[in-house]
Design an enzyme around this catalytic site. Structure first.
Site, PDB file in Angstrom:
ATOM      1  N   ASP A   1       7.492 -10.988 -63.858  1.00 17.77           N
ATOM      2  CA  ASP A   1       7.034  -9.828 -64.634  1.00 17.77           C
ATOM      3  C   ASP A   1       6.083  -8.978 -63.796  1.00 17.77           C
ATOM      4  O   ASP A   1       5.081  -8.480 -64.294  1.00 17.77           O
ATOM      5  CB  ASP A   1       6.353 -10.287 -65.927  1.00 17.77           C
ATOM      6  CG  ASP A   1       6.134  -9.133 -66.916  1.00 17.77           C
ATOM      7  OD1 ASP A   1       6.864  -8.125 -66.849  1.00 17.77           O
ATOM      8  OD2 ASP A   1       5.217  -9.239 -67.745  1.00 17.77           O
TER       9      ASP A   1
ATOM     10  N   ASN B   1       0.381  -6.006 -64.103  1.00 20.24           N
ATOM     11  CA  ASN B   1       0.038  -7.386 -63.768  1.00 20.24           C
ATOM     12  C   ASN B   1      -0.509  -7.537 -62.357  1.00 20.24           C
ATOM     13  O   ASN B   1      -0.348  -8.573 -61.718  1.00 20.24           O
ATOM     14  CB  ASN B   1       1.252  -8.302 -63.979  1.00 20.24           C
ATOM     15  CG  ASN B   1       1.534  -8.504 -65.448  1.00 20.24           C
ATOM     16  OD1 ASN B   1       0.628  -8.522 -66.271  1.00 20.24           O
ATOM     17  ND2 ASN B   1       2.802  -8.652 -65.793  1.00 20.24           N
TER      18      ASN B   1
ATOM     19  N   VAL C   1     -12.127 -11.774 -61.340  1.00 16.86           N
ATOM     20  CA  VAL C   1     -11.888 -10.668 -60.421  1.00 16.86           C
ATOM     21  C   VAL C   1     -12.538  -9.439 -61.045  1.00 16.86           C
ATOM     22  O   VAL C   1     -12.079  -8.926 -62.060  1.00 16.86           O
ATOM     23  CB  VAL C   1     -10.377 -10.432 -60.190  1.00 16.86           C
ATOM     24  CG1 VAL C   1     -10.168  -9.303 -59.192  1.00 16.86           C
ATOM     25  CG2 VAL C   1      -9.693 -11.709 -59.711  1.00 16.86           C
TER      26      VAL C   1
ATOM     27  N   ASP D   1      -1.203 -12.861 -64.706  1.00 18.36           N
ATOM     28  CA  ASP D   1      -0.203 -13.171 -65.739  1.00 18.36           C
ATOM     29  C   ASP D   1       1.046 -13.795 -65.115  1.00 18.36           C
ATOM     30  O   ASP D   1       2.157 -13.298 -65.252  1.00 18.36           O
ATOM     31  CB  ASP D   1       0.165 -11.929 -66.552  1.00 18.36           C
ATOM     32  CG  ASP D   1      -0.972 -11.503 -67.464  1.00 18.36           C
ATOM     33  OD1 ASP D   1      -1.820 -12.354 -67.804  1.00 18.36           O
ATOM     34  OD2 ASP D   1      -1.019 -10.321 -67.834  1.00 18.36           O
TER      35      ASP D   1
END
Length: 174
Positions: free
Chosen positions: A135, A140, A93, A152
C-alpha cells in the site's frame, strides 16, 4: 467504499530517552473481513482464528514483524520496539512539536532525489527483507530531515505470497 478498514490511533509517548509512537488498533470499530487476503497465505500466521479480535491482533503482530524485517534490512521505517495484543510501540518520527508530515503534505525540494531514496528503500525491502509493502503511496511515507519513512506496513506481504506480484505492481504504479 474501502474494503479494508483497520481503525487505529497513533499517540506520542514520552520516555526518559525521548519519544515513542504508540499505535493502538481499535478492535471494536475495525472492519476486518477483507484482511484475510493479506494474512491467509502468510506462513507466519497460519493458525489464527477468523474472528474480529484475533484478526486485529494478528494484524498488529504482522505490522511489527514487517517493521522488524524492514528495519534489519536497512529500510527507513520507524524502529520497531514491541507489540502486545493490539498495541504496537515503535520509534517516533517527528519532533517535540509534531509528528513528521506525510509525503502528500510536503513540497519536495528535489523530486529526483526523493524518488531515488524511496525506490532504493523499496528495493531493500523487496530484496533484503523480502517484503512487498502492499500500500505504498504518498499517504504512507513520512518525511523528516531528508529521509522518507515507510509506515503502515501491516498489509505488507512476503515476496513469496501469491498476491505479492499484484501488490508490487500497485506499489510501483503509486
Amino acid at each position: 467504499q474501502r474494503q479494508m478498514c483497520i481503525r487505529d490511533s497513533v499517540f506520542r509517548a514520552t520516555t526518559k530517552e525521548g519519544f515513542l509512537a504508540v499505535k493502538i488498533y481499535r478492535i471494536a470499530t475495525s472492519t476486518y473481513k477483507h484482511l484475510a487476503k493479506y494474512i491467509v497465505d502468510d506462513p507466519r500466521f497460519r493458525s489464527i482464528r477468523s474472528d474480529r479480535r484475533h484478526i486485529i491482533l494478528a494484524w498488529a503482530k504482522k505490522e511489527f514483524k514487517n517493521l522488524v524485517r524492514m528495519h534489519r534490512a536497512g529500510v527507513t521505517v520507524p524502529e520497531p520496539i514491541k507489540v502486545k495484543e493490539n498495541i504496537l510501540v515503535m520509534g517516533y518520527v517527528g519532533d517535540e512539536s509534531a509528528p513528521a508530515p506525510l509525503l502528500k503534505d510536503v513540497v519536495v525540494d528535489n523530486a529526483a532525489d526523493a524518488f531515488e531514496y524511496i525506490i532504493n528503500d523499496y528495493i531493500k525491502a523487496y530484496h533484503k527483507a523480502e517484503i512487498v509493502h502492499g500500500d505504498l503511496s504518498e499517504y504512507n511515507i513520512l518525511v523528516q530531515q531528508g529521509r522518507y519513512y515507510f509506515i503502515d506496513v501491516g498489509q505488507g506481504v512476503l515476496r513469496k505470497h501469491p498476491m505479492a506480484r499484484i501488490y508490487l505492481e500497485r506499489d510501483i504504479h503509486n
